[in-house]
Write a protein that holds these residues in place. Structure first.
Motif, PDB file in Angstrom:
ATOM      1  N   LYS B 140       8.355  -0.027 -47.858  1.00 57.56           N
ATOM      2  CA  LYS B 140       8.614   0.304 -49.315  1.00 57.56           C
ATOM      3  C   LYS B 140       8.292   1.709 -49.484  1.00 57.56           C
ATOM      4  N   ASN B 142       7.096   4.859 -51.575  1.00 54.90           N
ATOM      5  CA  ASN B 142       6.509   5.429 -52.625  1.00 54.90           C
ATOM      6  C   ASN B 142       7.483   6.358 -53.467  1.00 54.90           C
ATOM      7  N   PRO B 143       7.511   6.285 -54.964  1.00 52.84           N
ATOM      8  CA  PRO B 143       8.397   7.259 -55.557  1.00 52.84           C
ATOM      9  C   PRO B 143       8.107   8.502 -55.715  1.00 52.84           C
ATOM     10  N   TYR B 166      11.144  11.204 -61.612  1.00 53.59           N
ATOM     11  CA  TYR B 166      10.197  10.828 -60.618  1.00 53.59           C
ATOM     12  C   TYR B 166       9.296  11.791 -60.555  1.00 53.59           C
ATOM     13  N   GLY B 227       8.010   6.794 -46.594  1.00 49.56           N
ATOM     14  CA  GLY B 227       7.825   5.718 -47.654  1.00 49.56           C
ATOM     15  C   GLY B 227       6.275   5.973 -48.162  1.00 49.56           C
ATOM     16  N   ILE B 571      14.519   6.890 -52.881  1.00 48.98           N
ATOM     17  CA  ILE B 571      13.806   6.195 -53.817  1.00 48.98           C
ATOM     18  C   ILE B 571      14.486   5.015 -54.533  1.00 48.98           C
ATOM     19  N   THR B 572      15.582   5.307 -54.976  1.00 49.99           N
ATOM     20  CA  THR B 572      16.639   4.287 -55.432  1.00 49.99           C
ATOM     21  C   THR B 572      16.362   3.060 -54.579  1.00 49.99           C
ATOM     22  N   LYS B 573      16.763   3.345 -53.517  1.00 50.75           N
ATOM     23  CA  LYS B 573      16.804   2.057 -52.513  1.00 50.75           C
ATOM     24  C   LYS B 573      15.614   1.246 -52.418  1.00 50.75           C
ATOM     25  N   GLY B 574      14.459   2.001 -52.464  1.00 55.24           N
ATOM     26  CA  GLY B 574      13.167   1.317 -52.574  1.00 55.24           C
ATOM     27  C   GLY B 574      12.612   0.937 -51.356  1.00 55.24           C
ATOM     28  N   THR B 575      13.298   0.535 -50.462  1.00 58.57           N
ATOM     29  CA  THR B 575      12.769   0.216 -49.188  1.00 58.57           C
ATOM     30  C   THR B 575      13.411   1.212 -47.840  1.00 58.57           C
TER      31      THR B 575
END
Lengths: 297, 668, 332, 165
Positions: B140, B142-143, B166, B227, B571-575
């Motif tokens: 994951k 972190n944004p 962000y 991440g 960040i958009t992808k998230g992982t």
């Protein structure tokens, strides 16, 4: 500290003062100079312009003569230093040349492994190997009040320059600061002295000499310190001719740096061969260092 | 249970088949190599029909391993892995061997090439049998992002991210953001006022709800991985309470201690012992320079404390280390000016009127020490002539081999400013003019028209040793005009040295902390010089601006924005998926000898003091396998390149080499 | 009738004999061994002849502890014989396991070894004024006398016959012997082919303080007196503990002496010396090829002897290369 | 045997990022080199365990090449320096084991140096060809007397047993 010593021809005759003072200073500093047995001419600048192999062979003979237990050779004369150092470097860099030179040496029963001997200039040995701390310990007569202009010329700093800045060398400046002198930071200290131009085109040579003298005067130097017999000869012996050529009145003593260093180390001036220079340095020394007892005129 | 291996030999039209007897290789493989159940050749394995053939075989023949003998894995490994995955086989159970680039294309003898191809296929088959299914690992992101360095590149990156919604931490070493750009007067070639375009961005950063600004702070330590980085930041003691101070400036006004400002004013002006670097500083919170402050050095004064209306002065403040967590890091730490005293022949530091480019920026800056008047060191006289020397310390094998990229344009800008503000003649001594961006060449033409004099030649020396009366009291620039082929002397009043851009003195150290490598010249190395210019070899770490290599403001801004875009993508992808080709340590077998601890340039190996074992931080591991090869206990395994796999490959590749010494039958 | 005791055999091939002593070093427990086993063959201690073994049915010996490598035809014959007669053949000690010190002679061939031992000028020469050499066959009036043929290459036991278990050490430590024998008695043996012992390295048992490693200079043991607290390797000593199977309790480091690697490598490690070389060279603190070479040449003048002291015969290369044209020394 | 040219078998361990790509480039550029080398891809020259090199020789390879990115240009920052160190150590050991210097070579090749890599391969093949076959496993063979001697022992023992007790 023990090094092989290559005086070269100048130091035997017109620059005898350099040889005498070098040995005297070395003695005080604890440097043992072991003169090469049966050394020969370094070829000056001429040999190299004629034939590289011959020049190298002639010069390498001196390197081959360095005793097996010594690995450093010091040559006070700038031309000798450069020729010796250059020959060693050429032999290291060009294996084939090294072989050819050794074939020549073999004719005389000699052999030299390129890189075996490190050729040193005298100033660097004193500056780097002896160093500030040791030198300062040995000062007997600080050169307080004397304004000196260190003059490096070309061959010691170019093209081979291991330890100083080739464009703006500083070792002699620092050395004489340690010895208590006021060192003038004049901008022409590594400029050309004219070299052999005196023999080719006097007006040009005189102009080059004038520039050096002019700058030293401009910075109110009491004397110029040399590390090359050629430089010393040009600046000293031609000073009169320069004066008449340009209608100037230079009266700038030109001595070898080892001579003045000797004074600072408390060596008797007589043992430093003062008085052979044409513009006598002794009155200035006497006046500035307050020293009839220092320098007998 | 024995594996069921399928071998697929590609003709690649005639690219392979022209030099290798592929039918023979396939036929032989089916017979000679143990566990091979299918061996086929096909015109184009990578075609959809070829892939389909493999997929069908996997299902029909229940293949557990696949070897594709075709082209370079760099070309089609993904293709065939995908085909295997489609058929339900783990993609890491497919092995490619390179018959085209490494065999047919480089060979001249069909027999020899065919024999080589057999050995390559044998090696791949032996290897593939020992390969293991692997899965990429999701992590994951972190944004929140950390930006290190608050020059224009860092500011741009910060604003891009913050505006997109962000959170960003911006860490800056000096008391204010702004960087070198804040010191400039005008910017080339448009001659916009640098402060006018920069300060709005600075205050935007200062006020942005998504930005946490940490000035006068240093990056101490980075741990974790893409991440999820944990970062330690040391906030140096400002001795001014950040929350109480209103930035009114009374303390600065009343401070009795004036010191030469070597940073912002490049040594030409003064600041107080309590100061902000410049009036528009962001934040406007001053710092106390404890080395100059009378209270700190002599225990007297306290003027600032007495006069502060909000009691914000705190002499006892200590450095404070904070820990933050971020998903990505953008490094934009900028550059340092070459020390021009290293070229003593140019007289800097010795001759009063020799200036560096940064000094000159301040000299012609309206907010600078001379209020923008171009005056000589005496502070009164305007120069009659100015020489600008290019490439001081750059394009010079003794100092920096590279080109500093901006000095030609900056020199033109200086020329323009001198011509505009004074009546002086301006000379430019250049090696090559390199105005190579939009509108740069036009600016050069403009300066030619404005009368700047260009001399093509490297300057030998700058001296005050006059030869003629006309040179008295001047600085003489001695240079060869290579277009005339003549040595020339130019007496001038002022000399500007265009000092090189150099990496920050501690660039390497910071790089080590984060896991970014430096080029030989000391600039940060990007992942790919053409195609991935802001990413680095460490996932989640990006570079922007001059710290990656000399560049001008537009390029720095573009990189700042590019790095921000890359971070936003993450960040958009998230992982993020982490490659499974990593090392792992069997803790049962590890004896904690610590041989491996120092071998990882990505700091992926940590030592557990308590258990006495070393451990690989999977997310940091890049899979080079150096530690695997070094582990004396054989306790480290490199996934997909483990010892059994490679040893089997060696055995296969040498299947036809001298057989082992024959053991005679036992005599007893 | 009580159950028959399991049959035990012990044999000594190319080794120093220390392993035999080690068996006795279990002290009074030897009585338990003697009680538990029927010792059918042990030339050093028990009066039984090869002939007796030959007469036994195949597989009738339950356990054979075989120490020493294979250097002569006689040893090879005995290895084959005992293999056939034993259910479990144990390579006992470093020599049988990895070749050990006798294996270092694989840096030479028979001719060179004989020259050292029998030739004029050698240490034993005064005893051998005629420079005689052992010959496999000697004709005497009564007929032909045979001596075993001496091989060019020393082989480990498993390079000669199949081996079931390995008990490492030079010699194996008494407690490990006892543990192994006890396991045999109790039938709690690991799967065949295993080395009996731990699968960690000596570092695991060594109490010294370890740090990240960077080595600028390797020292030989006589050059320095190492600090007693810190890792010997970090002090530049060639300690093989990093790669050596644990089980000895770090005996050598405990007396301030580097591990020399007698237990051999961990499971899965193919080549002890290669592991040592790889690990050590990785932490040399230099990026200059000349300096690296200097560090290695000055610090490790004998790499084979340093890294393969016990395992040369068991290494991948097994012995020094013999060029094709080298005379394969015939003994006729 | 003497009428056929000796074709050495050479194993190459090439790093994924520079030298393997250099080999790819050599192919793309159709640069020719002898077919004697068989290339094994590793992620980094730092992955090359000396065990691999020894294993190649022990299994009959006549020569081995280890190739990586140029020093200072390693994809993994500085792992090729570890390869450099291991190579130095290995060379020292192998010299003692009687291996000729020319059979093992460390080569640096960037991804752009297809030509240079091809030349290095050609040179290695030529040098190894000149040295002739290595055939390390043959070093382990004893001469024919071994078997004869064991059989002698077996026979003697058998004969001795036949003597009535």
């Amino acid at each position: 500290m023990k090094l092989a010593y290559y005086p070269g021809c100048s130091l035997e005759v017109n620059s005898a003062a350099y040889d005498v003072s070098t040995r005297a200073v070395a003695d005080v500093l604890g440097i043992t100079l072991q003169e090469l047995d049966d050394w020969n001419c370094c070829g000056a600048t001429e040999y190299f312009s004629q034939d590289e192999l011959t020049a190298c062979a002639v010069i390498a003979r001196n390197l081959a003569l360095v005793e097996k237990d010594l690995d450093q050779l010091v040559a006070p004369c700038a031309a000798c230093y450069l020729n010796l150092a250059k020959t060693d470097k050429l032999m290291v860099d060009h294996e084939e040349l090294g072989k050819q030179v050794n074939q020549c040496l073999a004719a005389g029963g000699l052999q030299y492994t390129p890189g075996r001997v490190r050729v040193r200039n005298l100033l660097d040995v004193i500056y780097t190997d002896v160093g500030e701390e040791e030198i300062k310990k040995k000062i007997k007569k600080p050169l307080t009040g004397l304004r000196v202009a260190p003059y490096y010329g070309c061959q010691v700093v170019r093209p081979i320059c291991e330890t100083d800045n080739p464009e703006y060398p500083m070792q002699m400046d620092h050395l004489f600061q340690w010895l208590g002198a006021e060192v003038v930071d004049y901008p022409v200290k590594a400029h050309c002295c004219g070299g052999h131009m005196t023999q080719i085109s006097e007006p040009q040579a005189f102009e080059m000499i004038r520039r050096l003298l002019q700058s030293a005067v401009h910075y109110e130097a009491d004397m110029i310190l040399c590390m090359c017999p050629m430089c010393q000869l040009n600046l000293d012996a031609y000073q009169g001719r320069v004066n008449s050529h340009f209608k100037t009145e230079f009266k700038m003593p030109i001595i070898f740096f080892t001579q003045l260093m000797g004074i600072a180390l408390g060596i008797e001036p007589d043992k430093l061969d003062f008085g052979k220079e044409l513009v006598d340095a002794r009155p200035v020394l006497a006046a500035k260092l307050g020293a009839a007892e220092t320098v007998s005129v | 249970m024995a594996e069921r291996v399928g071998i697929y030999v590609c003709h690649c039209g005639s690219n392979i088949a022209g030099m290798v007897d592929v039918e023979e290789v396939a036929k032989w493989a089916g017979v000679a190599i143990p566990d091979v159940v299918v061996a086929r050749d096909y015109k184009f394995m990578c075609s959809s029909l070829g892939q389909q053939m493999i997929e069908e075989d996997i299902k029909k023949e229940k293949l557990t391993r696949v070897v594709v003998a075709a082209c370079s894995p760099h070309l089609h490994e993904k293709t065939f892995r995908r085909a295997c995955q489609n058929a339900g086989l783990n993609p890491f159970l497919c092995q490619m061997t390179n018959l085209r680039e490494h065999c047919s294309w480089v060979s001249t003898d069909r027999l020899a090439a065919t024999a080589k191809a057999k050995a390559l296929v044998y090696a791949a088959a032996e290897r593939v049998k020992r390969q293991q299914p692997l899965e990429p690992m999701p992590v994951k992101v972190n944004p929140t992002t950390l930006v290190v360095g608050g020059g224009i590149a860092g500011i741009q990156a910060t604003l891009e991210l913050a505006d997109a919604g962000y959170k960003v931490y911006l860490v800056e070493r000096s008391p204010s953001i702004g960087g070198h750009m804040a010191q400039f007067d005008k910017t080339f070639p448009t001659l916009d006022c640098s402060a006018c375009i920069l300060t709005p961005k600075m205050s935007e950063v200062g006020q942005h709800e998504n930005v946490t600004l940490l000035t006068y702070s240093e990056l101490e330590e980075v741990s974790g991985s893409v991440g999820n980085f944990q970062v330690k930041i040391r906030k140096k003691a400002r001795h001014v309470d950040y929350d109480k101070c209103t930035g009114c400036g009374i303390c600065i006004e009343k401070c009795p201690r004036k010191v030469i400002d070597h940073e912002f004013e490049a040594g030409l002006g003064y600041r107080k012992a309590i100061y902000t670097p410049f009036p528009q500083a962001v934040p406007r919170i001053p710092v106390i320079d404890t080395e100059s402050c009378i209270w700190f050095t002599r225990g007297k004064c306290q003027a600032c404390s007495k006069l502060c209306p909000t009691q914000a002065i705190d002499y006892d403040q200590q450095d404070e280390t904070i820990e933050i967590e971020v998903g990505n890091i953008i490094v934009s730490t900028g550059w340092n000016l070459f020390d021009c005293t290293k070229l003593p022949q140019y007289g800097y530091g010795r001759l009063a009127n020799v200036y560096t480019n940064m000094e000159f920026e301040r000299l012609c800056n309206a907010a600078g020490p001379t209020n923008g008047k171009i005056l000589m060191r005496d502070g009164k006289t305007e120069p009659d002539s100015v020489a600008i020397i290019h490439c001081v310390g750059s394009r010079d094998s003794r100092h920096n081999e590279g080109c500093s990229a901006v000095c030609c344009m900056a020199a033109l800008k200086f020329g323009h400013l001198v011509l505009e503000k004074t009546k002086a003649k301006v000379y430019s001594f250049y090696i090559d003019m390199r105005p190579n961006q939009k509108a740069y060449e036009e600016f050069y033409q403009r300066l030619l028209e404005e009368g700047m004099i260009f001399v093509r030649g490297k300057v030998a020396e700058v001296t005050d040793a006059a030869r003629q009366p006309s040179e008295e009291g001047k600085l003489i620039v001695q240079a060869e005009d290579t277009l005339l082929g003549k040595q020339q002397r130019y007496p001038v009043d002022m000399v500007i040295l265009m000092g090189a851009m150099e990496p920050q003195a501690d660039a390497k150290e910071l790089g080590l902390k984060c896991g970014i490598s430096c080029s030989m010249a000391g600039w940060y190395t990007e992942r790919h010089p053409k195609l991935d210019p802001v990413a680095t070899m460490t996932d989640g770490l990006f570079v922007a601006g001059v710290c990656q290599g000399p560049k001008d403001i537009p390029a720095s801004v573009a990189q700042g924005a590019a790095a921000a875009a890359r971070v936003m993508g993450m960040i958009t992808k998230g992982t993020v998926m982490i490659e499974p080709i990593v090392a792992s340590i069997d803790e049962e077998e590890c004896s904690g000898c610590r041989i491996c601890n120092n071998l990882c340039p990505f700091n992926a190996i940590e030592y557990d003091e308590e258990k006495g074992v070393s451990r690989v931080v999977t997310a940091l591991c890049k899979g080079c396998g150096t530690c695997v090869a070094a582990c004396p206990a054989g306790a480290i395994t490199g996934a997909h390149f483990n010892n059994q796999q490679i040893m089997a490959e060696i055995r296969g590749a040498l299947w036809d080499a001298a057989p082992e010494a024959k053991e005679e039958p036992a005599a007893v | 009738m009580s159950k028959a005791k399991p049959k035990l055999a012990l044999y000594w091939a190319a080794s120093c004999g220390g392993c035999e002593i080690a068996v006795l070093a279990v002290n009074e427990k030897i009585l338990d061994v003697a009680a538990a086993f029927d010792i059918v063959f042990w030339p050093v201690a028990v009066d039984a002849k090869v002939r007796d073994v030959e007469k036994m049915p195949d597989g009738s010996i339950d356990v054979c502890l075989f120490n020493g490598g294979i250097r002569t035809s006689e040893q090879e014959y005995m290895a084959q014989l005992l293999r056939r007669k034993s259910k479990a053949l144990v390579a006992f000690g470093s020599c049988a396991h990895e070749g050990c010190i006798p294996g270092l002679a694989n840096l030479n061939n028979r001719e060179e070894i004989f020259n050292t031992v029998y030739k004029e000028g050698s240490a034993t020469q005064p005893e051998n004024p005629k420079n005689l050499r052992p010959l496999p066959e000697t004709e005497v009036a009564e007929g032909t006398l045979h001596l075993p043929v001496f091989y060019d290459t020393l082989k480990t036991l498993n390079q000669t016959v199949a081996v079931d278990y390995y008990l490492p050490g030079c010699p194996p430590e008494a407690e490990n012997i006892l543990a192994a024998v006890t396991a045999i008695i109790e039938g709690k043996l690991p799967p065949p082919g295993s080395v009996i012992g731990k699968n960690t390295t000596v570092c695991d048992e060594c109490p010294r303080k370890r740090n990240e490693k960077k080595i600028k200079k390797f020292h030989r043991t006589w050059e320095i007196i190492p600090d007693e607290e810190t890792c010997l390797l970090e002090q530049g000593l060639l300690c093989c503990g990093i790669a050596t199977r644990a089980g000895c309790g770090a005996l050598c480091p405990a007396v301030n002496s580097p591990c020399i690697g007698c237990h051999g490598p961990n499971d899965g490690v193919l080549d002890f010396g290669a592991r040592m070389m790889s690990a050590l060279s990785s932490v040399i603190d230099s990026e200059d090829p000349e300096e690296i070479n200097r560090i290695i040449q000055e610090g490790i003048p004998d790499p084979v002897g340093s890294f393969y002291r016990f395992s040369l015969a068991a290494s991948q290369l097994r012995r020094k290369h013999r060029p094709a044209n080298e005379k394969s020394a015939t003994t006729k | 045997m003497s009428d056929t040219v000796f074709e050495p078998k050479i194993l190459g361990f090439l790093c994924n990022w520079c030298s393997y790509r250099a080999a790819d480039l050599a192919g793309i550029a159709r640069i020719k080199y002898p077919a004697n080398i068989r290339i094994i891809r590793v992620m980094c020259s730092g992955r090359v365990d000396p065990t691999f090199v020894l294993s190649a020789f022990a299994q009959g390879a006549d020569g081995v090449m280890v190739a990586g990115c140029h020093p200072g240009e390693c994809h993994y920052v500085d792992q090729n320096y570890k390869a450099m160190r291991r190579y130095a150590m290995l060379k020292q050991m192998l010299a003692q084991m009687g291996l000729e210097d020319n059979r093992l070579r460390l080569v640096w090749a960037s991804a752009a140096e297809g030509q240079q890599l091809a030349e290095a391969i050609e040179k290695l093949v030529a040098d190894v060809r000149e040295l002739g076959p290595l055939n390390w496993p043959k070093s382990w063979e004893e001469n024919g007397h071994r078997l004869e001697a064991i059989q002698n022992i077996a026979r003697e023992h058998a004969e001795a047993m036949e003597v009535p007790q």
